[in-house]
Design a protein around this motif. Sequence first.
Motif, PDB file in Angstrom:
ATOM      1  N   LEU A 140       0.831  -1.199   0.000  1.00 19.07           N
ATOM      2  CA  LEU A 140       0.000   0.000   0.000  1.00 19.07           C
ATOM      3  C   LEU A 140       0.867   1.253   0.000  1.00 19.07           C
ATOM      4  O   LEU A 140       0.574   2.234  -0.689  1.00 19.07           O
ATOM      5  N   LEU A 141       1.935   1.215   0.771  1.00 15.03           N
ATOM      6  CA  LEU A 141       2.879   2.330   0.825  1.00 15.03           C
ATOM      7  C   LEU A 141       4.218   1.874   0.248  1.00 15.03           C
ATOM      8  O   LEU A 141       5.195   1.689   0.956  1.00 15.03           O
ATOM      9  N   ASP A 142       4.265   1.686  -1.065  1.00 17.77           N
ATOM     10  CA  ASP A 142       5.517   1.296  -1.699  1.00 17.77           C
ATOM     11  C   ASP A 142       6.357   2.537  -1.994  1.00 17.77           C
ATOM     12  O   ASP A 142       5.927   3.683  -1.815  1.00 17.77           O
ATOM     13  N   MET A 143       7.582   2.317  -2.472  1.00 22.56           N
ATOM     14  CA  MET A 143       8.498   3.428  -2.704  1.00 22.56           C
ATOM     15  C   MET A 143       7.989   4.354  -3.801  1.00 22.56           C
ATOM     16  O   MET A 143       8.167   5.579  -3.735  1.00 22.56           O
ATOM     17  N   ARG A 144       7.332   3.789  -4.818  1.00 26.04           N
ATOM     18  CA  ARG A 144       6.815   4.633  -5.899  1.00 26.04           C
ATOM     19  C   ARG A 144       5.742   5.580  -5.376  1.00 26.04           C
ATOM     20  O   ARG A 144       5.739   6.776  -5.705  1.00 26.04           O
ATOM     21  N   LEU A 154       1.011  22.080 -10.639  1.00 23.57           N
ATOM     22  CA  LEU A 154       0.377  20.762 -10.685  1.00 23.57           C
ATOM     23  C   LEU A 154      -0.074  20.403 -12.098  1.00 23.57           C
ATOM     24  O   LEU A 154       0.018  19.240 -12.513  1.00 23.57           O
ATOM     25  N   VAL A 155      -0.561  21.383 -12.847  1.00 20.86           N
ATOM     26  CA  VAL A 155      -0.965  21.123 -14.231  1.00 20.86           C
ATOM     27  C   VAL A 155       0.242  20.700 -15.055  1.00 20.86           C
ATOM     28  O   VAL A 155       0.163  19.761 -15.871  1.00 20.86           O
ATOM     29  N   LEU A 156       1.385  21.372 -14.860  1.00 24.02           N
ATOM     30  CA  LEU A 156       2.600  20.992 -15.602  1.00 24.02           C
ATOM     31  C   LEU A 156       3.045  19.574 -15.235  1.00 24.02           C
ATOM     32  O   LEU A 156       3.444  18.794 -16.105  1.00 24.02           O
ATOM     33  N   ILE A 157       2.964  19.238 -13.952  1.00 18.59           N
ATOM     34  CA  ILE A 157       3.352  17.880 -13.535  1.00 18.59           C
ATOM     35  C   ILE A 157       2.437  16.847 -14.167  1.00 18.59           C
ATOM     36  O   ILE A 157       2.885  15.805 -14.670  1.00 18.59           O
ATOM     37  N   GLU A 158       1.127  17.107 -14.174  1.00 14.55           N
ATOM     38  CA  GLU A 158       0.185  16.153 -14.758  1.00 14.55           C
ATOM     39  C   GLU A 158       0.413  16.011 -16.251  1.00 14.55           C
ATOM     40  O   GLU A 158       0.362  14.903 -16.799  1.00 14.55           O
ATOM     41  N   ALA A 159       0.691  17.125 -16.937  1.00 11.92           N
ATOM     42  CA  ALA A 159       0.951  17.063 -18.376  1.00 11.92           C
ATOM     43  C   ALA A 159       2.214  16.257 -18.659  1.00 11.92           C
ATOM     44  O   ALA A 159       2.243  15.421 -19.580  1.00 11.92           O
ATOM     45  N   GLY A 171       7.154  13.987  -4.114  1.00 13.07           N
ATOM     46  CA  GLY A 171       7.579  14.846  -5.221  1.00 13.07           C
ATOM     47  C   GLY A 171       6.512  15.851  -5.601  1.00 13.07           C
ATOM     48  O   GLY A 171       6.806  17.044  -5.832  1.00 13.07           O
ATOM     49  N   VAL A 172       5.251  15.397  -5.677  1.00 15.06           N
ATOM     50  CA  VAL A 172       4.153  16.325  -5.987  1.00 15.06           C
ATOM     51  C   VAL A 172       4.004  17.356  -4.878  1.00 15.06           C
ATOM     52  O   VAL A 172       3.770  18.553  -5.137  1.00 15.06           O
ATOM     53  N   GLY A 173       4.140  16.919  -3.628  1.00 14.59           N
ATOM     54  CA  GLY A 173       4.074  17.872  -2.516  1.00 14.59           C
ATOM     55  C   GLY A 173       5.187  18.898  -2.579  1.00 14.59           C
ATOM     56  O   GLY A 173       4.973  20.080  -2.267  1.00 14.59           O
ATOM     57  N   LEU A 174       6.392  18.471  -2.996  1.00 15.32           N
ATOM     58  CA  LEU A 174       7.502  19.418  -3.149  1.00 15.32           C
ATOM     59  C   LEU A 174       7.218  20.442  -4.238  1.00 15.32           C
ATOM     60  O   LEU A 174       7.628  21.603  -4.133  1.00 15.32           O
TER      61      LEU A 174
END
Length: 835
Positions: free
Chosen positions: A704-708, A821-826, A715-718
């Motif tokens: 459930l809490l793997d490294m990925r 966040l939009v750039l990360i999702e793209a 990374g998204v939080g950063l």
Amino acid sequence: MTIPDAASEPPDPPGLSSAEAALRLERNGPNRLPQPDRRNGLRIALGVVREPMLLLLLAAAGLYLLLGDPREASVLLASVGLVIGLTVIQEYRSERALQALRDLSSPRARVLRDGDVRVVSSQELVVGDVVAVAEGDRVPADARVLDDYDLMLDESMLTGESMPVRRQAGPAADVETNRIHAGTLVVRGHGMAEVVATGSATAMGRIGDQLRFQRSPPTPMQLEIRRAVVLFATLGLLVSGLMTGLYVAIHGGWLQGLLAGVTLAMANIPEEFPVVLTVFLALGGWRMARRRALVRRAPAIEALGSVTILCTDKTGTLTENRMSLAEWVTEDGAAPPDRLSSPSQHRLLEIADRACPDRPFDPMELAIRAAATGLGPSSVRVRIHEYPFGKDLLATTHVWEDPYSPELLIASKGAPETIAALCRLSPERTDAVLQAVERMAGRGLRVIAVAVAAWPPGPVALPSTPRDFHFEWLGLLGFVDPLRGGVADAIGQARTAGVRVIMLTGDHVATARAIAAQAGMDRCDSVALGADLERLDDAAVMRCIQDTDVFARVKPEHKLRLVEALKRAGEVVAMTGDGVNDAPALMASHVGVAMGGRGTDVAREAASIVLLDDDFVTVVRAIRQGRVVYDNIVRAIRYILAVHVPITGLALLPLLFGAAPMLMPLHVVFLELIIDPASTLVFEREPAAPGVMRRPPRPPSQRLLDMRTLFGSLGVGLAVFAAVVAVYVLGRSAALPTSQLAALCFTALISGNLGLVALNCRRGDRRWTWRSNPAFWTIVACALGTLVLITRIPSLGIWFRFSPPPVAGSLLAFLAPLAGLVLIEAATRVLRRRR
């Protein structure tokens, strides 16, 4: 065994009327064993107050009082009440869902009410009710036996004795032999009994009084979540202690340093993890129960997402289990049921009816009884003995006495090959019978044979087995059990989802093949026999499984061997079952699925999931819902991990610049009022992704809490934190006052928070729609409305130490995290397409 006198047979027990039963139920309460104490609102609230976040809030309020700031302290205390109220509501919803599941999972009983046998929840039983018990049933209440046929019970759970004991009708005072107790298991025979004690007054209830405060051990998923919470909490407390020391070293003032450390600890501790797991599993199980799949063990929800093999029964699962007589074959030839023209056909149906119990439940016996009602009145006979159906003899035999006949009538029905052996047919005639059975089964009919014998009356003892009778062959009866609606589509969905369906049935080969073809199963032309498995070693069994999807004439021990073989091959197995002997295979499988309608209590207790409608379509829906629940738990975990990064960063950021803190405890409380509902309300309500049943099963080794998940979320939080840093740096370069800078940073934090919710809700192959999740838009509207009020209205912002910043700065602070966040999702979508 000698033949008892017909006059000694007890009369049919009258039972109670529905009105009288309702009055007794209202007066004495439900037949329910003592339950673990339910958590009411007060107990839930006391449990919430012990949470680390609330303790930190109370500590912060105390520090404000020591600093001489009662206004901040009062606001924090009011916030404590708000957080407690919200959490209590969420926990209470979870408790209600769990109680609803307990009510659904209560055993059922066959009770005589108003002269008819009805199936009711065992909680509705009252003293004076007359219940029917049969092999495989758990006795629902303490009762006195009124009528019995070879009734044997396993009372080991009460007495510790491993050997079954006989119980039979007798004088009321003879409690040693005529009393059966709630919770014990009927291992042989059947009978009728009058309830004498219910609930806490039963022998089991008295034991239950000692177990009321026992709790179930945590599941592996719960342990994983707890370890994560302890790890992050430890790291958070260490960092907050370090921050307190740095603050004192740079600015001085222990109380302010402690306040900064408490704020950082509040920002770090992901106490939402256990709440998410509890609420999601409870409400997920409740939603599955609404779809007629009752989850008895929470880990089954996790295992459903990994199922690769689904072993299913045919009768009642793939088919409707509503038999009707379609054809009979006698010496005069074959005929449909509406053409009863010859004496041999009349005799065939009469004897088949004699081989049925008085109140049949089996679908074929119900069909026989319905067809036999047109035969007219029969001679007066009394059933004096019954030889039950067993795995060593696939037939049921009843012995009848007629006061006007010099001989006893022996009526038997069962598997054609078994009846042929009982009749000692010649090999040539047996081959002819089996060929007729093959032709009937090829048309999808389920076939049984019927035979009759005679036995001299008087003191002559009945034989111990029906094999000692000299039976006369009467003919065959063919029954049709149509395929359930939606089964073919459900099997197609399972195939698309990477779940292989294997049919295990006790029926004839041709019947199994015909139903498998109608259901659209793969490789339905190749059918293996259960008897063949007994002659194969383990390697040969695995080769057989790889090439075969349909197994006929399968016994419970064959099911167990197949399940074990599939598990050794690395498959994740779900298996359906309904009988006592299916319990080992149900427990051996990763997900045991019991039939709630026709299944025995033992099978239901051994299973992880109980189908309330015995429908294969419900199994596939349960797999789909299990995947949805797991996906939404993962989304909530990703969000919680990500959202704590910018909160923690903003708590530390001013310290690095030697400036005043931007985050105070009240700010963290406001953020929690977004994080908690988003975690437990928004994600739990997320609908299934369009491709949830078009992807292969989740590998069972996946954590459930793997490294990925961990590094991806961090990374998204950063990225959100980077946007907050940019807003902070731009605000400092513009020499904005601290109150305006704090308002801008808080705006960026709220925007990033909502963006993280949207990103995790709409991740992957999901389409953005305005009506997908109303709870999301409710939280967005409340958060943005409150944010505008506290950042634009000075009289409200003063409570948060905000003053209205420039409008352009507010727009920039709001859009910067969303743009990141939009750039990360793209970028993620581009990388996914390239892969």
